[in-house]
Structures are given as structure tokens and as C-alpha cells.
Design a protein around this motif. Structure first.
Motif, mmCIF file in Angstrom:
data_model
loop_
_atom_site.group_PDB
_atom_site.id
_atom_site.type_symbol
_atom_site.label_atom_id
_atom_site.label_comp_id
_atom_site.label_asym_id
_atom_site.label_seq_id
_atom_site.Cartn_x
_atom_site.Cartn_y
_atom_site.Cartn_z
ATOM 1 N N ALA A 104 -0.186 -5.189 1.751
ATOM 2 C CA ALA A 104 0.621 -6.291 1.215
ATOM 3 C C ALA A 104 -0.246 -7.475 0.777
ATOM 4 O O ALA A 104 0.277 -8.435 0.224
ATOM 5 C CB ALA A 104 1.636 -6.741 2.262
ATOM 6 N N ARG B 225 4.368 -13.956 3.705
ATOM 7 C CA ARG B 225 4.392 -14.078 2.246
ATOM 8 C C ARG B 225 4.942 -15.439 1.828
ATOM 9 O O ARG B 225 4.407 -16.106 0.950
ATOM 10 C CB ARG B 225 5.238 -12.946 1.654
ATOM 11 C CG ARG B 225 5.096 -12.750 0.176
ATOM 12 C CD ARG B 225 5.852 -11.494 -0.297
ATOM 13 N NE ARG B 225 5.221 -10.262 0.190
ATOM 14 C CZ ARG B 225 5.769 -9.414 1.070
ATOM 15 N NH1 ARG B 225 6.966 -9.644 1.571
ATOM 16 N NH2 ARG B 225 5.122 -8.328 1.438
ATOM 17 N N LEU C 157 6.063 -9.699 7.543
ATOM 18 C CA LEU C 157 5.468 -9.708 6.201
ATOM 19 C C LEU C 157 6.155 -10.726 5.299
ATOM 20 O O LEU C 157 5.489 -11.470 4.570
ATOM 21 C CB LEU C 157 5.530 -8.311 5.583
ATOM 22 C CG LEU C 157 4.711 -7.224 6.283
ATOM 23 C CD1 LEU C 157 4.991 -5.864 5.648
ATOM 24 C CD2 LEU C 157 3.231 -7.536 6.287
ATOM 25 N N ASP C 158 7.477 -10.785 5.357
ATOM 26 C CA ASP C 158 8.219 -11.752 4.549
ATOM 27 C C ASP C 158 7.854 -13.184 4.914
ATOM 28 O O ASP C 158 7.679 -14.037 4.047
ATOM 29 C CB ASP C 158 9.734 -11.554 4.700
ATOM 30 C CG ASP C 158 10.244 -10.290 4.031
ATOM 31 O OD1 ASP C 158 9.507 -9.694 3.207
ATOM 32 O OD2 ASP C 158 11.385 -9.886 4.353
ATOM 33 N N LEU D 221 -1.767 -9.508 2.810
ATOM 34 C CA LEU D 221 -1.395 -10.623 3.682
ATOM 35 C C LEU D 221 -2.287 -10.786 4.913
ATOM 36 O O LEU D 221 -1.966 -11.589 5.797
ATOM 37 C CB LEU D 221 0.064 -10.459 4.123
ATOM 38 C CG LEU D 221 1.090 -10.579 3.007
ATOM 39 C CD1 LEU D 221 2.466 -10.132 3.491
ATOM 40 C CD2 LEU D 221 1.129 -12.003 2.484
#
Length: 79
Positions: free
Chosen positions: A20, A62, A58-59, A22
Motif C-alpha cells: 500500500a 492513508r 491502512l485507511d 504506507l
């Protein structure tokens, strides 16, 4: 007050963060947040719950400015 044991990052989560893009956002978080995310994901019993928690982490990484569904201004990106 006893400290929570330091979590070891599982290879699968490392892969998720790398894929991702990240990992740097994860490493920029305070140690207690990194540890909390990893323990929280590891405590999930059902695979669906684990997936939901990974996706939430992850969200939040992000987006920045969010930690466990709460506002976290220090991690908010500056633009």
C-alpha cells in the motif's frame, strides 16, 4: 504501570503496508500506536475481523490525522 509487550510485525502485515506504500506512514506513528495497531489486529479471532482491522489501519494511515477512529492531529498531513 506495566508496559504492554512490544508486538512483532507479522510478515503479512509488513507486506500489506509495503504493497500500500504506507510503511513510512506506519513508522512515523508513535511507538504506542504502532504497538496498539499490531496487538489489536493479532487479537482478532475471525479472519474477517482481522481483515477489517487491517483495512481500518491502512485507511487511517492513508488519511492521516486519525488513530483508532479518533482524531489524531499530530499525524494529519500538512499541505
Amino acid at each position: 504501570m506495566p508496559k504492554r509487550p512490544r508486538a512483532v510485525m507479522p510478515a503479512g502485515i509488513r507486506r500489506e503496508l509495503d504493497d500500500a506504500g504506507l510503511m513510512q506512514a506506519f513508522k512515523a506513528r508513535p511507538p504506542y500506536q504502532r504497538n496498539d495497531y499490531l496487538h489489536w489486529i493479532a487479537r482478532s479471532v475471525r479472519p474477517a475481523t482481522q481483515r477489517k482491522r487491517i483495512d481500518q489501519m491502512l485507511d487511517e494511515l492513508r488519511a492521516g490525522g486519525v488513530y483508532m477512529g479518533m482524531a489524531h492531529p499530530p499525524s494529519k498531513p500538512t499541505q
